[in-house]
Each structure stands twice: as structure tokens, then as C-alpha cells.
Design a protein around this motif. Structure first.
Motif, PDB file in Angstrom:
ATOM      1  N   PHE A   1       0.859  -1.192   0.000  1.00 54.67           N
ATOM      2  CA  PHE A   1       0.000   0.000   0.000  1.00 54.67           C
ATOM      3  C   PHE A   1       0.889   1.234   0.000  1.00 54.67           C
ATOM      4  CE2 PHE A   1       0.500  -1.751   4.281  1.00 54.67           C
ATOM      5  CZ  PHE A   1       1.209  -0.737   4.898  1.00 54.67           C
TER       6      PHE A   1
ATOM      7  N   GLY B   1      -9.023   1.522   2.351  1.00 57.91           N
ATOM      8  CA  GLY B   1      -9.344   0.109   2.520  1.00 57.91           C
ATOM      9  C   GLY B   1      -9.872  -0.231   3.895  1.00 57.91           C
ATOM     10  N   ARG B   2      -9.656   0.646   4.888  1.00 62.16           N
ATOM     11  CA  ARG B   2     -10.224   0.399   6.205  1.00 62.16           C
ATOM     12  C   ARG B   2     -11.724   0.658   6.141  1.00 62.16           C
ATOM     13  NH1 ARG B   2      -7.122  -0.202  10.863  1.00 62.16           N
ATOM     14  NH2 ARG B   2      -9.195  -0.618  11.689  1.00 62.16           N
ATOM     15  N   THR B   3     -12.502  -0.305   6.562  1.00 62.54           N
ATOM     16  CA  THR B   3     -13.955  -0.163   6.473  1.00 62.54           C
ATOM     17  C   THR B   3     -14.518   0.418   7.761  1.00 62.54           C
ATOM     18  OG1 THR B   3     -14.219  -2.427   7.272  1.00 62.54           O
ATOM     19  CG2 THR B   3     -14.159  -2.110   4.901  1.00 62.54           C
TER      20      THR B   3
ATOM     21  N   PRO C   1      -6.975  -9.311   9.966  1.00 57.85           N
ATOM     22  CA  PRO C   1      -7.864  -8.676   8.974  1.00 57.85           C
ATOM     23  C   PRO C   1      -9.156  -9.439   8.715  1.00 57.85           C
ATOM     24  CG  PRO C   1      -5.583  -8.604   8.238  1.00 57.85           C
ATOM     25  CD  PRO C   1      -5.607  -9.473   9.455  1.00 57.85           C
ATOM     26  N   ASN C   2      -9.138 -10.770   8.897  1.00 58.46           N
ATOM     27  CA  ASN C   2     -10.335 -11.559   8.612  1.00 58.46           C
ATOM     28  C   ASN C   2     -11.388 -11.464   9.717  1.00 58.46           C
ATOM     29  OD1 ASN C   2     -11.746 -13.426   6.882  1.00 58.46           O
ATOM     30  ND2 ASN C   2     -11.357 -14.995   8.438  1.00 58.46           N
TER      31      ASN C   2
ATOM     32  N   SER D   1     -14.137  -9.788  11.546  1.00 56.89           N
ATOM     33  CA  SER D   1     -15.018  -8.682  11.167  1.00 56.89           C
ATOM     34  C   SER D   1     -16.211  -8.509  12.104  1.00 56.89           C
ATOM     35  CB  SER D   1     -15.536  -8.904   9.747  1.00 56.89           C
ATOM     36  OG  SER D   1     -16.270 -10.122   9.677  1.00 56.89           O
TER      37      SER D   1
ATOM     38  N   ARG E   1     -10.316  -4.249   9.953  1.00 58.85           N
ATOM     39  CA  ARG E   1      -8.959  -4.171   9.412  1.00 58.85           C
ATOM     40  C   ARG E   1      -8.845  -4.831   8.032  1.00 58.85           C
ATOM     41  NH1 ARG E   1      -4.689  -3.080  13.055  1.00 58.85           N
ATOM     42  NH2 ARG E   1      -5.580  -1.981  14.828  1.00 58.85           N
ATOM     43  N   GLY E   2      -9.957  -5.413   7.592  1.00 54.82           N
ATOM     44  CA  GLY E   2      -9.967  -5.988   6.246  1.00 54.82           C
ATOM     45  C   GLY E   2     -10.865  -5.169   5.335  1.00 54.82           C
ATOM     46  N   ARG E   3     -11.260  -5.744   4.235  1.00 54.87           N
ATOM     47  CA  ARG E   3     -12.064  -5.004   3.249  1.00 54.87           C
ATOM     48  C   ARG E   3     -13.550  -5.341   3.316  1.00 54.87           C
ATOM     49  NH1 ARG E   3      -9.173  -2.075  -0.253  1.00 54.87           N
ATOM     50  NH2 ARG E   3      -6.918  -2.411  -0.305  1.00 54.87           N
ATOM     51  N   VAL E   4     -13.913  -6.244   4.242  1.00 51.44           N
ATOM     52  CA  VAL E   4     -15.334  -6.583   4.362  1.00 51.44           C
ATOM     53  C   VAL E   4     -15.977  -5.733   5.447  1.00 51.44           C
ATOM     54  CG1 VAL E   4     -14.967  -8.945   3.587  1.00 51.44           C
ATOM     55  CG2 VAL E   4     -14.877  -8.436   6.021  1.00 51.44           C
TER      56      VAL E   4
ATOM     57  N   SER F   1     -17.563  -4.567   8.767  1.00 52.98           N
ATOM     58  CA  SER F   1     -17.311  -5.062  10.117  1.00 52.98           C
ATOM     59  C   SER F   1     -18.339  -4.507  11.086  1.00 52.98           C
ATOM     60  CB  SER F   1     -15.901  -4.673  10.567  1.00 52.98           C
ATOM     61  OG  SER F   1     -14.931  -5.325   9.772  1.00 52.98           O
TER      62      SER F   1
END
Length: 690
Positions: free
Chosen positions: A266, A452-454, A557-558, A560, A584-587, A589
């Protein structure tokens, strides 16, 4: 002779032995005694009816013993039910003797002083002060508020009051110097410093009790202003003294910077670039850097610290990275190792759990300079840890350490060159508070989250819907996601309706039989804790039941979904830190605040702050208003400023004037600044050595 030069032995009854005892709490002169202000007052001027009791309000009641019993629960306690004409209330003692129990005869009249709280039987006094009343000659209520002073072993409250009374009687013979501009007294409608001190030690019988108990009396505010000023000056003195020291020049070569950044998946944010530039200017100035980096959860502080460390090791110096917990230290060790080893730099690991042989080998590598970056916990502060060429110390979650601990690493610097210091916090601190509480530090703010932080969706759900929450976890884990379930206690407590982590994990394993569930809490051995965390990070565990040990340093990151049981027991800043373990992931949370059945309106409005915002600065401001500076600044560590009359939250309106006058005195009247520091701060370790 000036007040500040008169020894405490001028007070009648204070001999050499008592003088040694008083010196333990910094009381060496008559001035020290006069400025040893009450930390609070007891209001024994009137009796409150039991029917008028309010929670968390200190009162005195007069009542008769109705019945006495020993309650057998997880903790054995003596329960005394007392009554007056308006109602009954419970007195509860967890530490008691048979003699004490026998004194509570049915029908005995007593006066009880304390703060009623909500207990198992309703409103209860826990370990209150009490005296039995002789009905033939009842003692009249006090005419004045009773001051309570800070003590040390070897001196009682009564003895201290007697010493202070004598000192106050001498105040007109030896009045304290008025060091502040005359308008300060006028602004607070205060007659003089002498009058303010006298009033605080002996409030008159017509004193406004409520105002004094809240710390808002003009005399208190006048003294609070001077105390805040003295502490500000002391911290600025650290900053000024650092500026006349020499420090190594640490430069990060552009090619090494590019090689470091090329390995990252990144790009740096604009805020990270700005803060890295602030640090770079400090590191090449030849003066010791004292800088704080504030940044919200997940803003990328570790990467900023790594860039600073790279400047250090590439300039031939060692770098120490200190974290408050082994979990966070381990996280840093893996991150720094991944980033630095490919560039040819060695990262060492030093924590308390190392075997004697491994610790000995690590100390040799550190002392020889073979270890370029040393990551560890409090173990790095120990005397036998010596560096070859320490150039930079990075302190993470700095509010967990005392000022003297942070500065002690400077003593490990090579002769003639003080190590730079970078301190970091994931708890954003409001600017006005930071200017005073950390006046010895320059500070930078990372006010932007990486792309990218959701955003985390936070919801409040009652325990009555617990089964639905558990089902939600099942569906999330079946979908390939991971979850946290956070409990606020390891064990049950009779008085606190909080979840038990060990019991919870058993219940969840039964309810979610198809899932792999782990448990981690502070009482596990380090090796067990690490094994569980490693299993969760690699995905072998789908649900992690944990206490607040995961507040910082866990990056999965996984993960959520987070469930926090009994969130009403924690401060907003701590809840915000916990919440930051997800997202911390893209999904998308989610954080579920699973509150108890009896949630007060105040607690609900407090938790609503987390629903309304993911901005750590907004959370911090609100937490400061609700809970005070302790939640943001940490507990009172050795060497931290401890205020006698001031309160950083209550007196926030004074801070801008304090800072302005402080800078003026440092520039134009440094001798006055030194005298104020001596009067209020004395020789505490925080300021003795820089």
C-alpha cells in the motif's frame, strides 16, 4: 527567613524522626506543609435521612442497628441492616472480626459516613466509617468540613491535621510570595494567596459546601490555576533542557527509503507523510527529539515508527521499541522483522518470559551492537540492559508508562549524545489537554485512515437477545469470517454483573458446537496465550473469547465481528480501542455492545457515542468529559504529575490561560518559573533529571 527555607521542625511536635516521615511525601519545609492541600473533605456538618440517599454521593446518616448477619457467598461478608425514621439501608464489610460483629448490637445507635452504591440488596455502604453514639451525651455534628490529606506510613490523619493547623497559624508571620500577576487574584475574586490557602485548610462554617466539594470555589480555582501553571512549567523545562543537549544526527537515505516502501502492499497516507517529515526534521537537528505521535486505531503509527527506526539503524545507531504488553510487543517484533530483515538489519526480542539462557544471549547481542532494533516490554528498562549505540527509543501506548520510565531510556544513551524519543498513542488526546499534560513533548497527529479500512457498524443490543447474537456469530463464521467475544472479567464478582470469560467460553462451545473456539486472558501463561493467538491469526480458530488483553496489538484482517459483553463497565476510549480490532480488512465489520438488563440512561447515552462515530478524537473528547483524564492519560504511574487541587477536566477552561502565562514566564521571568516549580512540584523524579 523565607517560607521555603524554614524546615518542618519549626512546627511544635515535629522532631527529626517525624521530619523523615514527612519527607517521604515531599514535605520538607513550612511552605511544603502549607501547599499540602486537602485531597477532599468530609461533610459531617449534617445528617441525611436514609430516604434521601443518592448513589455515589458521600453523606452521613444516623441510624439504629436492626439486624446483623454473616452472608456466605463467593466472599464472606458482615451485613448490618440499620434504620432511621425514614427507611433502612445495608452496611457491608468484607473484612471484619468477631469483635467488630459483636459491637453491632440490635438497637445500638451509630453515625455512618460513606458513599452508598448499588449492591445485591439495593443501596449499600461498603466499609463505611462509623461511630457509636452515646445517647446520653450525643456528639454534636461538626461545624466545619473536615479536610482529608494525603498520607504516608507512620503518620495518621489526625496528626497531619494538627501539623497543618500549626503551619496555617504561622502563615501571617511567614506569608507565601505572590508570584503571579495581581490580576490573577482579581480574576478569581480571591483576596490573596494567603487567604486562599487558609480558606482551603479551614473552610469556615458558612462555606458553600456543594461548591467546595465540587472544587469550584474561587479560592480552589485560584490555587488550581497556580498548580496547573507549575506543572506546565516543569514539563516545558524538560523540553527546554533537551534543546541544549546533543543527539545523534539520524538521516534516512532516499534509496533505503524507496527500498523500504517498495515492499509495502500500500502507499503512505498524506497524514503519515506529514508526520514522517516532522520526525525527520527532529532527527537531523542534532538535538534530542521528544515527540508524541497521536493516531486513531489503525491509522498506521507502527509504519511511521518503522520509518524513524530505519533512519536510526541506517545511521549506525540502535533503536529500542517498547510496548506495554507482550502481545503488542510480539506484534511489533513480527512487523519490524518482516520489514527490516530484507534490508539487512537484525531485530532482537527482549521480554520477561525469556529463559535465562536466551535472555543472556540477547543481552550480549544488544550490548555488542549486533542487534540493530530491540523490541520488548518493561524488560528494556532494567539496569542490566546496555546498548552499544542507542540512538532512538520508540514508546508505544505511552500512557501505560510513567514519565520517569520513558526518560530512563535516555540514560542508556552513549556519552555525549542523548537518544531521541518518539512516543505513540492510539488514544487521541484533545489538543488543550495534550498541551498541558504532555507539555514536554512536541506532537504530531495522524488524522487520516489508510484506504481500505472499512467503517465499523456499532450497535447496542440487550442481553435478552443473546441467542440472536450467538446465531449471528454462527452465520458469520460459516461464511468464512472470524469473530471476537470480549468479556470484562476473568472471574465472577458478587457486586459486578459482568461476564465470566471462562464460563462464557464453555457456554459458547456448547451453543456453537460446530465452531472452533479459543480463550485468552491475562491469567494464562505466556506460552498458552501466544499459542491461542497464533491459532486465531492463522484462521484455525473461528471465534476468540477474550478479556481486554486484546485491546491493543492484535491485527487479524479476517476478523469482522466483535461482541463486547457489559460494555457499560468500560470507558469509551477503551471500548474504541477494542472495537479497532475489527474493520482491518475489506469486508463490512460490526461491533455489538451486549449490555446488561439494567442500563441507566447515562450509560446508554455514553454508549450512544460509539454508535454515532468511528472518530477517535470525538470519542476521546466525550470520554474526557464523562470519565476524566485517567482514561486517556493512564493510571498514575511513578513520576506522573499528581495534582493536589487541580483537575484537568474540571479546570479545562483554565488551560489556555495557564499555557499563555507559562510561556510568558519562561521567556521573561524564568526565576519566577523556577520558584513556582519548586513550590508545587519540588524534586519529584519526573523533573529531577532530564
Amino acid at each position: 527567613m523565607p517560607l521555603e527555607n524554614l524546615p518542618v521542625t519549626v512546627i511544635k511536635g515535629v522532631g527529626e524522626r517525624l521530619a523523615v516521615t514527612l519527607e517521604k511525601i515531599g514535605l520538607k519545609t513550612l511552605q511544603d506543609i502549607l501547599f499540602h492541600l486537602p485531597i477532599r473533605y468530609l461533610d459531617r456538618t449534617h445528617i441525611t435521612a436514609i430516604a434521601q440517599l443518592q448513589l455515589n454521593t458521600t453523606v452521613m446518616i444516623q441510624a439504629r442497628v436492626l439486624r446483623v448477619q454473616v452472608a456466605m457467598g463467593r466472599k464472606r461478608s458482615l451485613v448490618v441492616i440499620v434504620e432511621d425514621d425514614t427507611g433502612t439501608v445495608c452496611l457491608r464489610f468484607y473484612h471484619f472480626s468477631g469483635y467488630q460483629k459483636d459491637k453491632f448490637q440490635q438497637g445500638a445507635l451509630l453515625r455512618c459516613y460513606g458513599e452508598p452504591r448499588l449492591g445485591t440488596s439495593g443501596m449499600e455502604f461498603y466499609h463505611p466509617e462509623y461511630d457509636f453514639v452515646d445517647e446520653r451525651q450525643p456528639t454534636p455534628v461538626d461545624e466545619n468540613l473536615t479536610p482529608i490529606y494525603g498520607l504516608t506510613e507512620g503518620i495518621s490523619q489526625t496528626r497531619m491535621r494538627g501539623i497543618v493547623e500549626q503551619a496555617v497559624a504561622m502563615i501571617h508571620q511567614y506569608p507565601p510570595d505572590e508570584m503571579l500577576p495581581v490580576e490573577v487574584n482579581h480574576n478569581f475574586q480571591c483576596e490573596s494567596l494567603t487567604h486562599a490557602l487558609t480558606y482551603m485548610h479551614h473552610p469556615p462554617h458558612d462555606a458553600p459546601v456543594a461548591t467546595l466539594m465540587e472544587g469550584l470555589h474561587p479560592n480552589q480555582q485560584r490555587l488550581a490555576f497556580e498548580e496547573l501553571l507549575a506543572n506546565f512549567l516543569a514539563r516545558r523545562k524538560i523540553h527546554a533542557l533537551a534543546a541544549i543537549e546533543s543527539a545523534p544526527v539520524l538521516v534516512l537515505a532516499s534509496d533505503l527509503r524507496e527500498r523500504f516502501l517498495a515492499q509495502l502492499p500500500f502507499s503512505l497516507t498524506g497524514a503519515q507523510e506529514r508526520v514522517i517529515a516532522d520526525i525527520a526534521r527532529d532527527l537531523i537537528a542534532g538535538k534530542p527529539m521528544l515527540r508524541m505521535v497521536q493516531g486513531d486505531v489503525g491509522s498506521g503509527k507502527t509504519l511511521v515508527a518503522a520509518m524513524a527506526a530505519l533512519a536510526g539503524v541506517s545511521s549506525g545507531r540502535q533503536v529500542a521499541v517498547v510496548a506495554p504488553t507482550e502481545i503488542l510487543a510480539e506484534q511489533h517484533f513480527y512487523n519490524f522483522s518482516d520489514w527490516m530483515r530484507v534490508l539487512g538489519f537484525n531485530v532482537e526480542w527482549l521480554v520477561g518470559k525469556l529463559t535465562a539462557a536466551k535472555r543472556r544471549d540477547a543481552l550480549v547481542r544488544i550490548a555488542s551492537g549486533e542487534a540493530h532494533i530491540v523490541v520488548g516490554t518493561h524488560a528494556l528498562f532494567q539496569e542490566d540492559v546496555t546498548f552499544s549505540q542507542l540512538g532512538l527509543a520508540v514508546i508505544d501506548e505511552q500512557h501505560r508508562f510513567g514519565v520517569d520510565q520513558r526518560l530512563s531510556l535516555r540514560q542508556k544513551s552513549p556519552a555525549g549524545a542523548i537518544a531521541h524519543q518518539l512516543v505513540m498513542t492510539a488514544t487521541p488526546i484533545p489538543r488543550t489537554l495534550a498541551m498541558t499534560a504532555y507539555a514536554e513533548l512536541d506532537y504530531s497527529v495522524i488524522d487520516e485512515l489508510p484506504p481500505g479500512r472499512t467503517p465499523i457498524n456499532t450497535v447496542l443490543i440487550s442481553q435478552s437477545r443473546r441467542e440472536q447474537v450467538i446465531e449471528r456469530i454462527r452465520l458469520a463464521c460459516i461464511d468464512g469470517k472470524q469473530a471476537y467475544w470480549v468479556c470484562t472479567l476473568v472471574e465472577d464478582s458478587e457486586t459486578l454483573a459482568a461476564a465470566n470469560a471462562e464460563e462464557t467460553v464453555c457456554l459458547l462451545r456448547e451453543a456453537l458446537s460446530g465452531l472452533s473456539i479459543g480463550l485468552v486472558h491475562g491469567r494464562l501463561k505466556s506460552r498458552e496465550k501466544e499459542a491461542v493467538m497464533a491459532s486465531f491469526k492463522c484462521g484455525d480458530l473461528q471465534l476468540l473469547v477474550a478479556t481486554t488483553v486484546i485491546e491493543v496489538g492484535v491485527d487479524v484482517p479476517n476478523a469482522s465481528l466483535m461482541i463486547i459483553e457489559n460494555p457499560e463497565r468500560l470507558g469509551l476510549a477503551q471500548l474504541h480501542q477494542l472495537r479497532g480490532r475489527v474493520g482491518r480488512g475489506r469486508v463490512a465489520s460490526h461491533c455489538v455492545l451486549l449490555y446488561g438488563a439494567k442500563l441507566s440512561e447515562q450509560a446508554r447515552s455514553r454508549l450512544q457515542v460509539l454508535r454515532d462515530t468511528n472518530d477517535g478524537f470525538v470519542v476521546a473528547e466525550r470520554d474526557l468529559q464523562l470519565r476524566g483524564p485517567g482514561e486517556l492519560l493512564g493510571t498514575r504511574q511513578t513520576g506522573e504529575a499528581q495534582y493536589r487541587v487541580a483537575d484537568l477536566v474540571r479546570d479545562e477552561h483554565l488551560l489556555e490561560r495557564v499555557n499563555a502565562l507559562g510561556e510568558h514566564l519562561l521567556e521573561n521571568q524564568p526565576s519566577i518559573a523556577d520558584k513556582l516549580v519548586q513550590r508545587w512540584v519540588g524534586q519529584r523524579k519526573i523533573y529531577a533529571q532530564v
